[in-house]
Motif scaffolding. Sequence first.
Motif, PDB file in Angstrom:
ATOM      1  N   VAL A 128       0.812  -1.219   0.000  1.00 23.42           N
ATOM      2  CA  VAL A 128       0.000   0.000   0.000  1.00 23.42           C
ATOM      3  C   VAL A 128       0.849   1.274   0.000  1.00 23.42           C
ATOM      4  CG1 VAL A 128      -0.323   0.371   2.491  1.00 23.42           C
ATOM      5  CG2 VAL A 128      -2.170   0.921   0.911  1.00 23.42           C
ATOM      6  N   LEU A 129       2.095   1.185   0.416  1.00 23.79           N
ATOM      7  CA  LEU A 129       2.940   2.377   0.476  1.00 23.79           C
ATOM      8  C   LEU A 129       3.381   2.811  -0.917  1.00 23.79           C
ATOM      9  CD1 LEU A 129       5.247   1.643   3.550  1.00 23.79           C
ATOM     10  CD2 LEU A 129       3.340   3.258   3.415  1.00 23.79           C
ATOM     11  N   ASN A 130       3.214   4.077  -1.197  1.00 25.61           N
ATOM     12  CA  ASN A 130       3.699   4.665  -2.446  1.00 25.61           C
ATOM     13  C   ASN A 130       5.022   5.357  -2.115  1.00 25.61           C
ATOM     14  OD1 ASN A 130       3.975   5.696  -5.005  1.00 25.61           O
ATOM     15  ND2 ASN A 130       2.526   7.354  -4.682  1.00 25.61           N
ATOM     16  N   ALA A 131       6.006   4.558  -1.762  1.00 25.90           N
ATOM     17  CA  ALA A 131       7.296   5.075  -1.295  1.00 25.90           C
ATOM     18  C   ALA A 131       8.372   4.033  -1.588  1.00 25.90           C
ATOM     19  CB  ALA A 131       7.236   5.348   0.214  1.00 25.90           C
ATOM     20  N   GLU A 132       9.612   4.479  -1.586  1.00 29.53           N
ATOM     21  CA  GLU A 132      10.747   3.553  -1.703  1.00 29.53           C
ATOM     22  C   GLU A 132      10.803   2.705  -0.444  1.00 29.53           C
ATOM     23  OE1 GLU A 132      15.578   3.704  -1.315  1.00 29.53           O
ATOM     24  OE2 GLU A 132      14.530   5.527  -1.883  1.00 29.53           O
ATOM     25  N   ILE A 133      11.006   1.421  -0.601  1.00 29.51           N
ATOM     26  CA  ILE A 133      11.141   0.527   0.546  1.00 29.51           C
ATOM     27  C   ILE A 133      12.494  -0.159   0.442  1.00 29.51           C
ATOM     28  CG2 ILE A 133      10.225  -1.483   1.763  1.00 29.51           C
ATOM     29  CD1 ILE A 133       7.469  -0.744   0.538  1.00 29.51           C
ATOM     30  N   SER A 134      13.332   0.044   1.452  1.00 21.82           N
ATOM     31  CA  SER A 134      14.640  -0.604   1.471  1.00 21.82           C
ATOM     32  C   SER A 134      14.670  -1.630   2.596  1.00 21.82           C
ATOM     33  CB  SER A 134      15.745   0.434   1.674  1.00 21.82           C
ATOM     34  OG  SER A 134      15.621   1.046   2.942  1.00 21.82           O
ATOM     35  N   LEU A 135      15.616  -2.552   2.519  1.00 24.17           N
ATOM     36  CA  LEU A 135      15.756  -3.592   3.527  1.00 24.17           C
ATOM     37  C   LEU A 135      17.229  -3.838   3.797  1.00 24.17           C
ATOM     38  CD1 LEU A 135      14.710  -5.921   5.331  1.00 24.17           C
ATOM     39  CD2 LEU A 135      14.659  -7.354   3.265  1.00 24.17           C
TER      40      LEU A 135
END
Length: 141
Positions: A128-135
């Motif tokens: 649902v996030l409209n964002a960069e997701i890093s791990l």
Amino acid sequence: MIRKANAIWTGSGRDGTGRLTTASGVLSDSPYGYRTRFENEPGTNPEELIAAAHAGCFAMALAFAMQGAGVTPQELRVEAAVDIEQEGQGFRITRSALTLRARVAGLDEGKFSELANGAKQNCPVSKVLNAEISLDAKLEG
């Protein structure tokens, strides 16, 4: 399955205050406002709640993925750091940085990385996030 929360806001954007309540009762008239959001005053804010939701969702998704792979984690420690930046006249959540430290017996680095990245992509909050997701994931001894 539908989950609900309510917000009540009184006053202006900068000087007003709000209260958040969840149907489960975990939050009950929890205060929030400009100072808790932008000035680190004690209290909660929407970004902190999104970070908590993302960390919890990712940890649970990874636990299910590990269960499917036949392993049970001793511990999954997850932090989600959500960035909010000014965009035009408003603000936007631009990033959620997940940090995972895991203790899992019987799991090699390759499978660990595969499962962690799959959970990052597939947990409902990531979707649902409209964002960069890093791990940043590390398997500990």
